[in-house]
Write a protein that holds these residues in place. Structure first.
Motif, short mmCIF file in Angstrom:
data_model
loop_
_atom_site.label_atom_id
_atom_site.label_comp_id
_atom_site.label_asym_id
_atom_site.label_seq_id
_atom_site.Cartn_x
_atom_site.Cartn_y
_atom_site.Cartn_z
N GLY B 154 -22.61 19.54 19.35
CA GLY B 154 -23.35 19.16 20.55
C GLY B 154 -23.78 17.71 20.41
N GLN B 155 -24.54 17.24 21.40
CA GLN B 155 -24.97 15.84 21.39
C GLN B 155 -25.81 15.51 20.15
OE1 GLN B 155 -23.53 13.47 22.77
NE2 GLN B 155 -24.81 12.75 24.46
N MET B 156 -26.75 16.40 19.81
CA MET B 156 -27.62 16.10 18.68
C MET B 156 -26.85 16.20 17.37
SD MET B 156 -30.54 14.88 18.94
CE MET B 156 -31.84 15.38 20.03
N SER B 157 -25.86 17.13 17.32
CA SER B 157 -24.98 17.22 16.16
C SER B 157 -24.29 15.89 15.93
CB SER B 157 -23.90 18.28 16.37
OG SER B 157 -24.43 19.55 16.54
N TYR B 276 -27.12 21.64 23.37
CA TYR B 276 -26.30 22.48 24.24
C TYR B 276 -25.47 21.63 25.20
CZ TYR B 276 -28.49 26.69 22.44
OH TYR B 276 -28.90 27.71 21.62
N ILE B 277 -25.46 20.31 24.99
CA ILE B 277 -24.57 19.40 25.72
C ILE B 277 -23.45 19.03 24.75
CG2 ILE B 277 -24.39 17.19 26.91
CD1 ILE B 277 -27.48 17.31 27.23
N PRO B 278 -22.17 19.14 25.16
CA PRO B 278 -21.09 18.80 24.23
C PRO B 278 -21.19 17.35 23.76
CG PRO B 278 -20.23 19.90 26.17
CD PRO B 278 -21.67 19.62 26.44
N ALA B 279 -20.74 17.11 22.52
CA ALA B 279 -20.81 15.77 21.94
C ALA B 279 -20.10 14.76 22.83
CB ALA B 279 -20.16 15.77 20.55
#
Lengths: 188, 431
Positions: B154-157, B276-279
């Motif tokens: 996800g974005q934070m990942s 929960y937003i894709p990278a």
């Protein structure tokens, strides 16, 4: 007496007692050691960027549609690149700055190609912690120095993409690039 | 250690006797966590957290191996496979929530376990090796947790991976090549995701191996206890089983109530919606923060905003962040007091409860907040105090403090000086 077996130069003659077996031990351990160390290299090297990743290491971009004052975001090495067509006012603003007062002293001329001073081509990667600054997209804030503004920790860049305010230590990086023609730039 | 009065393993059933001759595993268990392991009789609930940490490791390995059966470590599909686990896989949502919150639970337990060490001087001789191995386990946990958080892609990942691997670029000369070597590219991408998955799967088993060394080293001197006075006689101890298996069992029940309450009723309370937003490599979330258990160290990282001689601020922050944990390796030698437990150390007790503990909580709060004033200044003061505690306060307190009187023995501490209350006649341990 069994200890004398295989002794080349008996103790009573040299006082050292070098055995053939010592030579074999040292040779075997050295050989295995060098082999073991050599094997480490592929194990370490496999982590480096692979051929297909490196194959993407240059990209050509058409800049004919970028009007003065506009900028676009391109992707090079999976990272954003900002290509910006500076207006004469923005160039003048960048040249007016006292270089000595900058955190990372560089002139606009050093950051562009001769005769193409209006083309400011930089990485879109903030030098603080790697965020993508705003300012290249339509309608994005450009910060108080008219360049780029990083929303993460407030680093503010000027019209030569030099760091002017905030925590970033360096100017936005200028990638290796060349003009293939007046309208096509090859980055990398 | 096995004290001379430890109970002996005597298998009765012919099969167990046969087993004992061929592979004495039941004997090993009996002597390690059974009736054959005498433990101080006065351990309080602070001593539950070692067992709880081991249990958390088991939760993480079990749920993690299951998640790996359904997850795909490819930048193109990693996010979708995570959603597949959440929506389509039978009980997949529970496995993922148990795993994600299991990491938080693991850190809660381990931080408590470490704080127990600070309070009761568990790191002091002859238990230095247990402490050193514990710090190694903690470092491995941090690496494992960081790489695990990258996997949902996800974005934070993605941005967490970028910021944390970006720390290595602060190292002079070799920094950027090192970062590219770690990532296998110029930014986090498929190569990085794959290797993080491989290592995230491997490291828990390395942790398990170091945990075995940690327990092995523990069983040589035996557990310390709230008084810090060493075991002298048989009446100072009780067998681990059934006394502490029961006490640990009760603590485990309380832990599981709290843990499952979070898993089932607030599974996203500790997470970030941005994940929960894709990278997206072209768009940075406005506020990048790591998971809560890294906040104190993240605050120390960001506390350095000015260059120090020729060392750039970014490198200073990186060095300070790693030093904040590495300083623990020196703790057994920084604290020179002959008294182990802070129960009898009036000064140290105050500095741990009212100095170090609030300081780390403040650092944690700042680490989770945006990098703006007043949080930057507060983290600078708190980071300075953190190092001051270990490098200055602790050695000085150790030398000037006048300890309170220690009990003669564990038994005396528990039962008072009443000789009739002592369960067994006092015998010197060596006799």
């Amino acid at each position: 007496m069994a200890d004398d077996a295989g002794i080349d130069t008996p103790v009573h003659e040299t006082g050292e007692g070098v055995r053939r077996r010592d030579f074999i031990n040292v040779a075997a351990v050295s050989f295995a050691g060098v082999g073991g160390l050599a094997t480490l290299w592929p194990l370490i090297r496999q982590m480096s960027p692979s051929a297909d990743v490196l194959a993407e290491s240059s990209t050509e971009i058409d800049i004919s549609q970028i009007a003065a004052g506009q900028a676009i975001k391109a992707i090079w090495r999976k990272q954003p690149v900002f290509l910006r067509n500076l207006t004469p006012a923005e160039i003048a603003l960048a040249n007016k700055v006292d270089i000595g007062s900058l955190r990372d002293p560089q002139t606009l001329a050093e950051r562009t190609k001769p005769g193409k001073e209006n083309w400011l081509i930089t990485m879109g990667v903030c030098t603080h912690l790697g965020c993508v600054p705003l300012g290249a997209g339509e309608g994005e804030p450009r910060g108080e120095f008219g360049g780029y503004f990083c929303p993460c920790h407030g680093s503010t860049y000027d019209t030569a993409a030099r760091i002017r305010k905030g925590p970033a230590p360096k100017n936005l990086e200028v990638p290796v690039y060349e003009f293939n023609s007046d309208t096509v730039v090859k980055i990398g | 250690m096995s004290f001379p009065w430890a109970q002996h393993y005597e298998p009765r059933h012919p099969f167990m006797q046969w087993m004992d001759e061929k592979l004495p595993l039941p004997r090993f268990v009996y002597n390690a966590v059974g009736a054959g392991y005498p433990v101080p009789r006065n351990l309080n609930y602070w001593w539950n957290f070692g067992v709880l940490a081991g249990f958390c490791l088991v939760i993480q390995i079990v749920t993690g191996v299951i998640l790996a059966m359904h997850y795909a470590a490819n930048a193109g599909v990693a996010f979708d496979s995570t959603e597949h686990i959440m929506r389509d896989v039978n009980w997949g949502w529970m496995m993922r929530y148990a795993h994600a919150n299991g990491a938080s639970a693991f850190f809660v337990v381990v931080y408590t376990h470490i704080f127990r060490g600070f309070l009761f001087g568990s790191y002091k001789a002859p238990r230095e090796m247990i402490w050193l191995l514990g710090v190694v386990i903690f470092l491995l946990m941090m690496a494992t947790a960081f790489m695990g958080y990258v996997l949902p892609w996800g974005q934070m990942s993605f941005w967490g991976a970028k910021v944390i691997t970006g720390l290595f670029s602060a190292i002079p000369l070799i920094g950027t090549p090192l970062q590219q070597w770690l990532l296998g590219g110029f930014a986090p991408d498929n190569a990085a995701l794959n290797r993080f998955f491989s290592l995230h799967f491997l490291l828990p088993f390395v942790i398990a191996a170091v945990v075995i060394l940690h327990i092995w080293a523990l069983h040589i001197p035996g557990s310390t206890n709230p008084t810090g006075v060493e075991v002298k006689t048989e009446s100072d101890t009780v067998p681990f089983h059934p006394y502490y298996t029961a006490k640990d069992g009760f603590g485990l029940g309380v832990f599981l109530i709290l843990y499952t309450a979070v898993v089932f009723f607030a599974p996203n309370a500790l997470g970030h919606p941005d994940n929960y937003i894709p990278a997206n490599p072209l768009s940075t979330p406005a506020h990048i923060v790591p998971e809560w258990y890294f906040w104190p160290f993240y605050a120390i990282l960001r506390a350095f905003t000015w260059d120090f001689f020729f060392i750039p601020a970014k490198l200073m922050g990186v060095l300070a962040m790693f030093s904040a944990i590495l300083v623990w390796f020196f703790l057994p030698w920084l604290d020179t007091s002959p008294v182990r437990s802070s129960r009898y150390r009036p000064l140290l007790r105050k500095f741990v409860w009212f100095g170090l503990l609030p300081d780390v909580i403040i650092l944690g709060y700042c680490g989770g907040s945006p990098a703006a004033e007043p949080f930057v200044m507060i983290s600078q003061i708190a980071a300075a105090y953190y190092f001051l505690h270990f490098l200055v306060i602790l050695p000085i307190v150790s030398s000037i403090e006048k300890p309170e009187p220690l009990p003669f023995s564990i038994t005396e501490d528990v039962l008072g000086k009443d000789d009739h209350a002592v369960l067994a006649p006092a015998q010197p341990a060596a006799a």
